[in-house]
Design an enzyme around this catalytic site. Sequence first.
Site, mmCIF file in Angstrom:
data_model
loop_
_atom_site.group_PDB
_atom_site.id
_atom_site.type_symbol
_atom_site.label_atom_id
_atom_site.label_comp_id
_atom_site.label_asym_id
_atom_site.label_seq_id
_atom_site.Cartn_x
_atom_site.Cartn_y
_atom_site.Cartn_z
ATOM 1 N N LEU A 150 -5.794 50.764 44.626
ATOM 2 C CA LEU A 150 -4.836 51.841 44.453
ATOM 3 C C LEU A 150 -4.943 52.443 43.065
ATOM 4 O O LEU A 150 -5.012 53.667 42.912
ATOM 5 C CB LEU A 150 -3.414 51.304 44.700
ATOM 6 C CG LEU A 150 -2.294 52.286 44.396
ATOM 7 C CD1 LEU A 150 -2.379 53.520 45.276
ATOM 8 C CD2 LEU A 150 -0.926 51.607 44.594
ATOM 9 N N HIS A 204 -1.155 54.247 49.903
ATOM 10 C CA HIS A 204 -2.390 53.768 49.252
ATOM 11 C C HIS A 204 -3.585 54.598 49.699
ATOM 12 O O HIS A 204 -4.412 55.030 48.899
ATOM 13 C CB HIS A 204 -2.654 52.299 49.620
ATOM 14 C CG HIS A 204 -1.748 51.330 48.932
ATOM 15 N ND1 HIS A 204 -1.927 49.976 49.001
ATOM 16 C CD2 HIS A 204 -0.649 51.515 48.169
ATOM 17 C CE1 HIS A 204 -0.979 49.358 48.304
ATOM 18 N NE2 HIS A 204 -0.191 50.286 47.805
ATOM 19 N N TYR A 277 11.230 57.075 47.140
ATOM 20 C CA TYR A 277 10.537 56.485 45.992
ATOM 21 C C TYR A 277 9.032 56.546 46.196
ATOM 22 O O TYR A 277 8.291 56.928 45.301
ATOM 23 C CB TYR A 277 10.996 55.039 45.804
ATOM 24 C CG TYR A 277 10.285 54.298 44.688
ATOM 25 C CD1 TYR A 277 10.641 54.507 43.361
ATOM 26 C CD2 TYR A 277 9.288 53.371 44.969
ATOM 27 C CE1 TYR A 277 10.002 53.820 42.335
ATOM 28 C CE2 TYR A 277 8.654 52.667 43.957
ATOM 29 C CZ TYR A 277 9.007 52.897 42.640
ATOM 30 O OH TYR A 277 8.377 52.219 41.635
ATOM 31 N N TYR A 278 8.557 56.183 47.388
ATOM 32 C CA TYR A 278 7.119 56.253 47.648
ATOM 33 C C TYR A 278 6.663 57.657 47.990
ATOM 34 O O TYR A 278 5.521 58.021 47.740
ATOM 35 C CB TYR A 278 6.716 55.225 48.709
ATOM 36 C CG TYR A 278 6.530 53.870 48.078
ATOM 37 C CD1 TYR A 278 5.372 53.587 47.356
ATOM 38 C CD2 TYR A 278 7.519 52.905 48.124
ATOM 39 C CE1 TYR A 278 5.202 52.363 46.719
ATOM 40 C CE2 TYR A 278 7.368 51.684 47.484
ATOM 41 C CZ TYR A 278 6.205 51.419 46.793
ATOM 42 O OH TYR A 278 6.032 50.219 46.151
ATOM 43 N N GLN A 279 7.556 58.455 48.530
ATOM 44 C CA GLN A 279 7.198 59.860 48.750
ATOM 45 C C GLN A 279 6.877 60.514 47.411
ATOM 46 O O GLN A 279 5.883 61.218 47.268
ATOM 47 C CB GLN A 279 8.347 60.610 49.435
ATOM 48 C CG GLN A 279 8.030 62.100 49.627
ATOM 49 C CD GLN A 279 8.968 62.784 50.590
ATOM 50 O OE1 GLN A 279 9.849 62.150 51.168
ATOM 51 N NE2 GLN A 279 8.783 64.081 50.777
ATOM 52 N N HIS A 433 6.794 49.263 53.398
ATOM 53 C CA HIS A 433 7.847 49.253 52.395
ATOM 54 C C HIS A 433 9.245 49.322 53.008
ATOM 55 O O HIS A 433 10.230 49.453 52.281
ATOM 56 C CB HIS A 433 7.638 50.390 51.390
ATOM 57 C CG HIS A 433 6.473 50.152 50.492
ATOM 58 N ND1 HIS A 433 6.436 49.105 49.606
ATOM 59 C CD2 HIS A 433 5.291 50.797 50.364
ATOM 60 C CE1 HIS A 433 5.278 49.117 48.961
ATOM 61 N NE2 HIS A 433 4.557 50.129 49.403
ATOM 62 N N HIS A 435 12.796 48.336 54.826
ATOM 63 C CA HIS A 435 13.765 47.239 54.783
ATOM 64 C C HIS A 435 14.435 47.111 56.154
ATOM 65 O O HIS A 435 14.454 48.059 56.937
ATOM 66 C CB HIS A 435 14.824 47.519 53.709
ATOM 67 C CG HIS A 435 14.305 47.354 52.304
ATOM 68 N ND1 HIS A 435 15.130 47.304 51.208
ATOM 69 C CD2 HIS A 435 13.040 47.202 51.828
ATOM 70 C CE1 HIS A 435 14.397 47.144 50.108
ATOM 71 N NE2 HIS A 435 13.129 47.092 50.451
ATOM 72 N N ASP A 453 22.804 50.252 47.357
ATOM 73 C CA ASP A 453 21.694 49.599 48.025
ATOM 74 C C ASP A 453 20.943 48.844 46.927
ATOM 75 O O ASP A 453 20.770 49.366 45.825
ATOM 76 C CB ASP A 453 20.786 50.643 48.672
ATOM 77 C CG ASP A 453 19.758 49.988 49.569
ATOM 78 O OD1 ASP A 453 19.946 50.026 50.790
ATOM 79 O OD2 ASP A 453 18.768 49.423 49.052
ATOM 80 N N HIS A 484 22.012 44.671 52.247
ATOM 81 C CA HIS A 484 22.395 46.076 52.439
ATOM 82 C C HIS A 484 23.802 46.192 53.025
ATOM 83 O O HIS A 484 24.326 45.248 53.597
ATOM 84 C CB HIS A 484 21.397 46.750 53.387
ATOM 85 C CG HIS A 484 19.984 46.686 52.908
ATOM 86 N ND1 HIS A 484 19.195 45.564 53.070
ATOM 87 C CD2 HIS A 484 19.228 47.584 52.234
ATOM 88 C CE1 HIS A 484 18.001 45.790 52.529
ATOM 89 N NE2 HIS A 484 17.996 47.000 52.005
ATOM 90 N N GLU A 685 44.040 54.730 26.759
ATOM 91 C CA GLU A 685 44.584 53.580 27.493
ATOM 92 C C GLU A 685 45.564 54.014 28.570
ATOM 93 O O GLU A 685 46.497 53.285 28.907
ATOM 94 C CB GLU A 685 45.214 52.563 26.532
ATOM 95 C CG GLU A 685 44.169 51.983 25.565
ATOM 96 C CD GLU A 685 44.652 50.836 24.717
ATOM 97 O OE1 GLU A 685 45.842 50.826 24.382
ATOM 98 O OE2 GLU A 685 43.826 49.951 24.393
#
Lengths: 755, 755
Positions: A150, A204, A277-279, A433, A435, A453, A484, A685
């Site tokens: 990768l 990948h 995240y992977y996109q 990846h 879940h 999450d 989750h 306060e």
Amino acid sequence: MKTGLHTLLKHKIYLLLLWVLQIYFSSPAQEHPNLILTKTGVKNIRKQLGSIPMFDNTLVKVKAEVDKEIQSGIHVPIPKDMAGGYTHDRHKKNWIILQKAGLLYQLLEDEKYAMYTHNVLKEYAKMYPSLPLHPKKRSYARGKIFWQCLNDANWLVYVSQAYDCIYDYLDKDQRNYLEKNLFVPYANFLSKENPQFFNRIHNHSTWGNVAVGMIGLVMNNQELINRALYGMKIENFDHELKDNDGGFILKKDEKAGFFANLDSPFSPDGYYTEGPYYQRYAMYPFMIFAQALQNKKPELKIFEYKDGVLINSVNTLLNLTNINGDFFPINDAQKGMSYYSKELVSAVNIAYYYGNNSPSLLDIAQKQNSVRLDQTGLSVSQGIKENKRIPFSKNSIEFTDGSNGNEGGIGILRSKDKQHELVMKYSAHGLSHGHYDKLSFSYYHKGNEVMQDYGLARFVNIEQKNGGGYLKENKTWAKQTIAHNTIIQDENSHFNGEYEKGSLHHSEKYIFDTSHPKLQIVSAKESNAYQNTRLHRTMLLLEDLGFQKPLLIDIMQFVSNGAHQFDLPYYYHGQIIDTNFDFETFDTLSPLGLKSGYQHLWLENKTVIDDTKTAQITWLHNDAFYTLSTFTKAKNEILFTRIGANDPRHNLRRDPSFIIRKPQSKNDTFITVIETHGTYNPVTEIAKNSSSSIKEIKEVKTDNENYLGWKIITKDDNEHTFVLCVTNNQKETQHSIYLNNSPIQWIGPYYYSKN
Amino acid sequence: MKTGLHTLLKHKIYLLLLWVLQIYFSSPAQEHPNLILTKTGVKNIRKQLGSIPMFDNTLVKVKAEVDKEIQSGIHVPIPKDMAGGYTHDRHKKNWIILQKAGLLYQLLEDEKYAMYTHNVLKEYAKMYPSLPLHPKKRSYARGKIFWQCLNDANWLVYVSQAYDCIYDYLDKDQRNYLEKNLFVPYANFLSKENPQFFNRIHNHSTWGNVAVGMIGLVMNNQELINRALYGMKIENFDHELKDNDGGFILKKDEKAGFFANLDSPFSPDGYYTEGPYYQRYAMYPFMIFAQALQNKKPELKIFEYKDGVLINSVNTLLNLTNINGDFFPINDAQKGMSYYSKELVSAVNIAYYYGNNSPSLLDIAQKQNSVRLDQTGLSVSQGIKENKRIPFSKNSIEFTDGSNGNEGGIGILRSKDKQHELVMKYSAHGLSHGHYDKLSFSYYHKGNEVMQDYGLARFVNIEQKNGGGYLKENKTWAKQTIAHNTIIQDENSHFNGEYEKGSLHHSEKYIFDTSHPKLQIVSAKESNAYQNTRLHRTMLLLEDLGFQKPLLIDIMQFVSNGAHQFDLPYYYHGQIIDTNFDFETFDTLSPLGLKSGYQHLWLENKTVIDDTKTAQITWLHNDAFYTLSTFTKAKNEILFTRIGANDPRHNLRRDPSFIIRKPQSKNDTFITVIETHGTYNPVTEIAKNSSSSIKEIKEVKTDNENYLGWKIITKDDNEHTFVLCVTNNQKETQHSIYLNNSPIQWIGPYYYSKN
């Protein structure tokens, strides 16, 4: 003579024609740069330098960065380390600097950048032919420069651009030397020698395809280009093999290559099944190769492919962020990653240029405060300079999953002021990846996690933590259902935590409706996570003047053919301020269970509800108050837990949760409301509105099992009544039932009234 | 006729003289406002309105706030609730609004504000005569409007100002009505009827004194003024009585009143022995009353009292904040309180006006972005408008404690770039709000806590948490020694956690020296915390190019006449990234001990060191890396703990610590280094410098027990050698000893070399 003259003339005409032909057919492929930068583009940029602030500023920064690197000399060490270690980080830095140095050579016409680039490449070309596999044996596809192919692919995607930029600066021998010793064997290594890496439907492989494709385009090597676009034919492959993340490497008869990776993981809405995240990670090779293809093979019309999925996907990705621009951590995802990442700078620039110059993209680009140093970045900088920007407003929106858009999806509800954001997941598994968290959700207030999450169990690029790679707790904890905010039957994860099973199924969207002025609703069903159990979750965002802030209403119905234990966890942050029930405290803490992630939870407190009751918990987080109110029956339990058991290397965060437990139940519904209310100011306060506005939640019996009914009664005695038809989601259907012996009628799948 | 004429003339002369006398003597006392605002001041302000931005902006905000309140009507409910409850919050709001309404009447000359103020006061006057004690019986000094006299006093301090502002608007009857029914009995209630509240050396009494004094000044009531300034004579008082915080109420033969409260708790440096959180709280009455006295009794020269301690104390208080302006949480202190509080706005304005118009105070005022609506705020606004501001730069500084400055103190070391801040405490006990943490410290990086002090166990004004009052865990946890970063012998708190003992003693400063270009040092001794054990802590901030960031070196020596267990805890935040030792993980968690706060700690992990070793722990917090390196010997232990055991109402935060334990030791020294290094960026996912630069810490034997020696050896083999003379802190003394058989010589209490 005549013949001689004729021959000579013929020969000259032949040469002339040849020359014309060469110019006509070959010139676009031979006049460099032509991959990302183009000759015309570069001319255009050079003309405007000094008059386009964002572009100019980026250029100044990049120049400073590259100049500093050039001063430090050339560093091409023999590969040795994992991510986070010296050789890894150094080679990574090289690819970054080389790509930028190439750009600088073109834009500034200063040969020192070309010379530096050439000198570094020569070092690589010297080393590569005798380079064995990387000494670390951790990957299913070991690289040569890095521990995994990768990263080798990453390198080539960037370095191809550098090579293109200095292509014309080199003479033929110099190019031959580099291509023969470095680029061609490098591309073959990533593809032919690593089919298990190259020929997949996976981010990948996208990197692998694009690496090979990019260098192929630069060298005009049609074989490599075809390999990149359409994959390789492979025979005798073991289709049961899995990668490091537990995903299948190569399914039988699956297509491969760049187009296949565009076809399959992207839904028509531009949602990428692995999650944002992977996109984000895959976005760079997708977009950069598309740009290259558009430059060199415009006939492919790559940006129109699949109804413009690439441009759509950028919009989708931007919508999959919270108010701060951080991606929702769906599936494996490290928190904190955001649209400020360099991949998104590229994606936004390219989408702006090759899409329709959408002015709202300029809003994101302005926040990013950085552009690509090419035609796309130029056009963004010009757009900003010309004040074309309009706000990129993120609204409630749904994205389908699956290559045909029929494998569930992701529903996002946003409050009118955008301060509250709910993300509910009812998608397909998300490849390796993914879940095991069907029908899970996370919930934000002003960008803070109200219900989180967990994300992944990994410290990306922190060498001390398993070389920056996935930790074993990713599997034992982060992927498990209990990690989750969703339902768990008998302390087993969905699909028993088995990838093979999970990959076969997806949840089914039931309702996504944001048309009601006060009430937004998302609802989905899941019938495969547990055999013989049907799950149906409905989440509603209610904005009513009777409440200071929006209410999140969470209805989780389960119908099983036998009695089971059902747990519904809520992972909050902050300090418990109050509960309206007593709970047990333990002298010693024990793990909540033995497996499926339960072994990682300490049980801090427990209560067994003795009679029907609205149990309430109020907590304080980041100076705001929240209350969870849940309708409970006798023998229901509420557990307070904290992550951290069986975590011998402190790989997990010590985060808390409330778990609502229904033991030995067959059919029932969790009815829960999460209320944001009040503020605390540590300087004045002053605590405002620190108590819930809710007096009671009631189940409302209907005369028909096709309907679920419930009521929220406020302290000032307003009653909010809801009915949900769980068997018919048609918008036009008329319903009429008896509710507490009174008839009511309405149209569409749900009923709501306030009085 | 003659006589008649004479008599008439005499009478006329008499009347004239009387009039002259009245004008001469009474006018300053009778022409209102004259307490905080003055006639002249008001005229001056009115002239400048519209031309002084910060003042004008504050006025706009205050006007909007008061107008909104006036619109909502008058609310003077019968007192009933604890802090956080409706009646408490409402009466508190009333005092705030009344004071502001009074100002607005004066500045804007709009009678609606006077009328509103009068109307509200009439309601109080109607209610007060028949008002019993507040129904909540929680305080040692119950109030009438509030649950404690303290809040009643707050009310009167503010409302006196409002009364002064409308004094001339009212006729004599109206004033008489208010004074007879409300103000005089109110002042007597706070003083005569509550000597245990009024006659102490304590911030409570300061409020009480000032309340009585302020209303006394408005009414020109000399008796009340004297009572406020000098306290009351009390006979037959039980001197063993304690308040809710466990402090003595009234020591025998102690002076009382405002002057006594200025004399005793303030050191000459302006450090207030309770700590900055309570100093901030007391600052308002101190400063406002001083301003009133300066206006009405300038002959007292209050701002010059005790060498200008009031003005000094504002500077001290500002220095007792971290880089964000948050107060260091010494003793009972709620975190997040800062110089943005309204008390500090007042203090800064008053100190600017009555001090020397110090231009650096304008820097703080600008950040506060709000001013007092009186002459002091006017002068600050003008100063800012005229660009007189210079940066308020906080440097390393020491403050003595004790009314004569000889009871230890607080040492603050700041790195050159101000990003690292160390606070070491070697003060006196701090009255009833003191904690048992001699020689403790806290440590900040960019305003983030690297090593935290817990602060108090209380949620101020959050009603659900014990009415906003102190929680019992304040005593069982927050005050105990183990809750702090300091040494504990045999699991007993300092002074056995007994207030009587703790109040008798203070630590002794040994060194505070910031003159070395690379090394700053603070050192102090404590000989009374444990009988027959002497403690000596020395902390050094080393800034050397060999380290990316400053090093905090912590040398904790103990010398006892018998063998004991010594624990040294470090309360960090964040995620453990790496350790260079293995540790045990437990199947179940148990509390670390039974008492003195140990019962609140879960023991998460434990290791027993088997041989001399530099034990290292690296963690990640807020995207920075930190490493603790400590010199350990065989049988030393390292414990990982987390707060939360025996906390049945979730009153404590779940924060972690490392505890270094030396079991059965008589004389030994903890040598520990805390190193900041590296960064993590979750967007680029780049980890820089994630490992410690330290290879080893070594004890260095000297030939003389008057010296402690140690070495820090870096990974690039630099050696930093330190020797500390523990028996002579004279700057001029020359030392010569043998170190590893080599002679060294130096001058002053410590030696440092690098090679």
